[in-house]
Scaffold this motif. Structure first.
Motif, PDB file in Angstrom:
ATOM      1  N   ILE A  49       0.888  -1.200   0.038  1.00  0.00           N
ATOM      2  CA  ILE A  49      -0.036  -0.197   0.067  1.00  0.00           C
ATOM      3  C   ILE A  49       0.918   1.386  -0.060  1.00  0.00           C
ATOM      4  O   ILE A  49       1.708   1.460   0.779  1.00  0.00           O
ATOM      5  N   ASP A  50       0.630   1.999  -1.140  1.00  0.00           N
ATOM      6  CA  ASP A  50       1.435   3.329  -1.130  1.00  0.00           C
ATOM      7  C   ASP A  50       0.523   4.215  -0.449  1.00  0.00           C
ATOM      8  O   ASP A  50      -0.513   4.595  -0.741  1.00  0.00           O
ATOM      9  N   THR A  51       1.209   5.037   0.552  1.00  0.00           N
ATOM     10  CA  THR A  51       0.305   6.236   1.201  1.00  0.00           C
ATOM     11  C   THR A  51      -0.129   7.312   0.638  1.00  0.00           C
ATOM     12  O   THR A  51      -1.227   7.711   0.633  1.00  0.00           O
ATOM     13  N   CYS A  52       0.683   7.550  -0.560  1.00  0.00           N
ATOM     14  CA  CYS A  52       0.282   8.870  -1.209  1.00  0.00           C
ATOM     15  C   CYS A  52      -0.563   8.281  -2.366  1.00  0.00           C
ATOM     16  O   CYS A  52      -1.642   9.023  -2.487  1.00  0.00           O
ATOM     17  N   HIS A  53      -0.537   7.267  -2.919  1.00  0.00           N
ATOM     18  CA  HIS A  53      -1.555   6.649  -4.095  1.00  0.00           C
ATOM     19  C   HIS A  53      -2.846   6.533  -3.144  1.00  0.00           C
ATOM     20  O   HIS A  53      -3.923   6.745  -3.947  1.00  0.00           O
ATOM     21  N   ILE A  54      -2.965   5.992  -2.066  1.00  0.00           N
ATOM     22  CA  ILE A  54      -4.291   5.459  -1.523  1.00  0.00           C
ATOM     23  C   ILE A  54      -4.967   6.820  -1.427  1.00  0.00           C
ATOM     24  O   ILE A  54      -6.325   7.058  -1.374  1.00  0.00           O
ATOM     25  N   LEU A  90      -3.049  11.906  -8.700  1.00  0.00           N
ATOM     26  CA  LEU A  90      -2.069  12.312  -9.273  1.00  0.00           C
ATOM     27  C   LEU A  90      -1.118  11.927  -8.423  1.00  0.00           C
ATOM     28  O   LEU A  90      -0.917  12.041  -6.970  1.00  0.00           O
ATOM     29  N   ASP A  91       0.033  11.161  -9.169  1.00  0.00           N
ATOM     30  CA  ASP A  91       0.882  10.232  -8.380  1.00  0.00           C
ATOM     31  C   ASP A  91       2.391  11.197  -8.122  1.00  0.00           C
ATOM     32  O   ASP A  91       3.151  10.990  -8.796  1.00  0.00           O
ATOM     33  N   ARG A  92       2.205  12.134  -7.119  1.00  0.00           N
ATOM     34  CA  ARG A  92       3.415  13.153  -7.045  1.00  0.00           C
ATOM     35  C   ARG A  92       3.774  12.838  -5.528  1.00  0.00           C
ATOM     36  O   ARG A  92       3.018  13.102  -4.829  1.00  0.00           O
ATOM     37  N   HIS A  93       4.976  12.219  -5.280  1.00  0.00           N
ATOM     38  CA  HIS A  93       5.302  11.830  -3.771  1.00  0.00           C
ATOM     39  C   HIS A  93       5.897  13.305  -3.278  1.00  0.00           C
ATOM     40  O   HIS A  93       6.376  14.267  -3.959  1.00  0.00           O
ATOM     41  N   GLU A  94       5.848  13.524  -2.058  1.00  0.00           N
ATOM     42  CA  GLU A  94       6.330  14.560  -1.252  1.00  0.00           C
ATOM     43  C   GLU A  94       7.296  14.074   0.050  1.00  0.00           C
ATOM     44  O   GLU A  94       6.942  12.734   0.410  1.00  0.00           O
TER      45      GLU A  94
HETATM   46 ZN   LIG Z   1       3.762   7.007  -6.903  1.00  0.00          ZN
END
Ligand SMILES: [Zn+2]
Ligand SMILES: [Zn+2]
Length: 279
Positions: free
Chosen positions: A176-181, A224-228
């Motif tokens: 599970i990607d926390t940004c994606h979810i 939007l798949d933009r990590h920070e």
């Molecule tokens: Zn991503």
């Protein structure tokens, strides 16, 4: 949670365990070949052995390999699908050689052919791969997506559909990607318990074998798949405290994939510590 991050393999696979520890990490994720190329050079057995030994020596907890970005197991084009499947098998093989039991991959995109058909194609590839790698320890971890373009796997229903239709369930799991979810419309920032309960009822928290720990650059539900970097995006501080406070996730690895990579990870760790989280 076991804290880790995506690391570069510039010093060779054998150095990864030591490099992780130097950064204050207990685990890591990496690419076993160039993520933008179909073929990688074969894994050298000596280097693989060194990696396996150093994982034990440095007491590394559950590392993962991230599969190539080129794979699309949901592709409607026959040669693209075939190429993807072959590369996928190769990734599993490389992971097994390196002693890495988790292979994280993006489920794929339907490219206009429809979500259901794409999900069925993905299931078929997983089933075939499980069959041809019988006896392997490496598990295929499906990563949830932000829902950009025609990708599938952004909803928990998609993940649950895959789980239901895969025959060898012991060979898969989820990352599970926390940004994606958050970008896919699950508000972990303000309703952590609610989202975790949904995850548990759809795919079972025990099947979540890894997290990608990323803040989100953009506001909620924009696909939007933009990590920070942690604390620099829009996710609340409470979210991190709840995630790291969870007993059930205590032994689950999480990997940072934040901007700046190895240069930026110390800031991410510092942010977590500033919230009273002990790593
Ligand atoms: Zn991503
Ligand atoms: Zn990913």
């Amino acid at each position: 949670m076991f804290i880790g991050a995506h690391l570069s393999t510039k010093d060779g696979f054998g150095k990864l365990p030591e490099n992780a520890r130097k950064l204050g990490l207990v685990t890591y994720q990496f690419f076993s070949k160039n993520q933008m190329q179909w073929k990688g050079k074969p894994i050298n057995e000596e280097e693989a052995k060194l990696h396996r030994e150093n994982m034990v020596k440095y007491d590394i907890k559950m590392p993962a390999i991230h599969a190539s970005y080129l794979l699309n197991l949901g592709s409607p084009e026959e040669d693209k699908l075939k190429k993807s499947y072959e590369a996928f098998l190769d990734e599993i093989d490389r992971a097994e050689k390196l002693g890495v039991e988790r292979l994280v991959f993006h489920p794929g995109a339907h490219m206009g052919s429809g979500e259901k058909v794409a999900l069925d194609r993905i299931v078929e590839s997983i089933n075939d791969a499980a069959e041809s790698t019988r006896g392997y320890r490496t598990r295929m971890l499906i990563e949830n997506t932000a829902g950009q373009g025609s990708v599938v796997g952004y909803s928990l229903e998609h993940l649950s559909y895959i789980l239901d239709h895969v025959s060898r369930k012991e060979r898969i799991g989820f990352c599970i990607d926390t940004c994606h979810i958050f970008q896919a419309g699950y508000d972990i920032s303000h309703d952590y318990d609610g989202v975790m309960n949904q995850i548990d009822s759809q795919i079972g928290l025990n099947n979540v074998l890894a997290f990608h720990l990323n803040d989100s650059k953009y506001a909620f539900n924009r696909h939007l798949d933009r990590h920070e970097n942690l604390g620099k995006g829009v996710l609340s501080k409470e979210f991190y405290v709840q995630l790291f406070g969870s007993k059930k996730l205590e032994k689950v690895p999480c990997y940072l994939e934040t901007p700046e990579g190895e240069e930026g990870y110390p800031k991410d760790l510092e942010f977590l510590r500033s919230l009273g989280i002990s790593l």
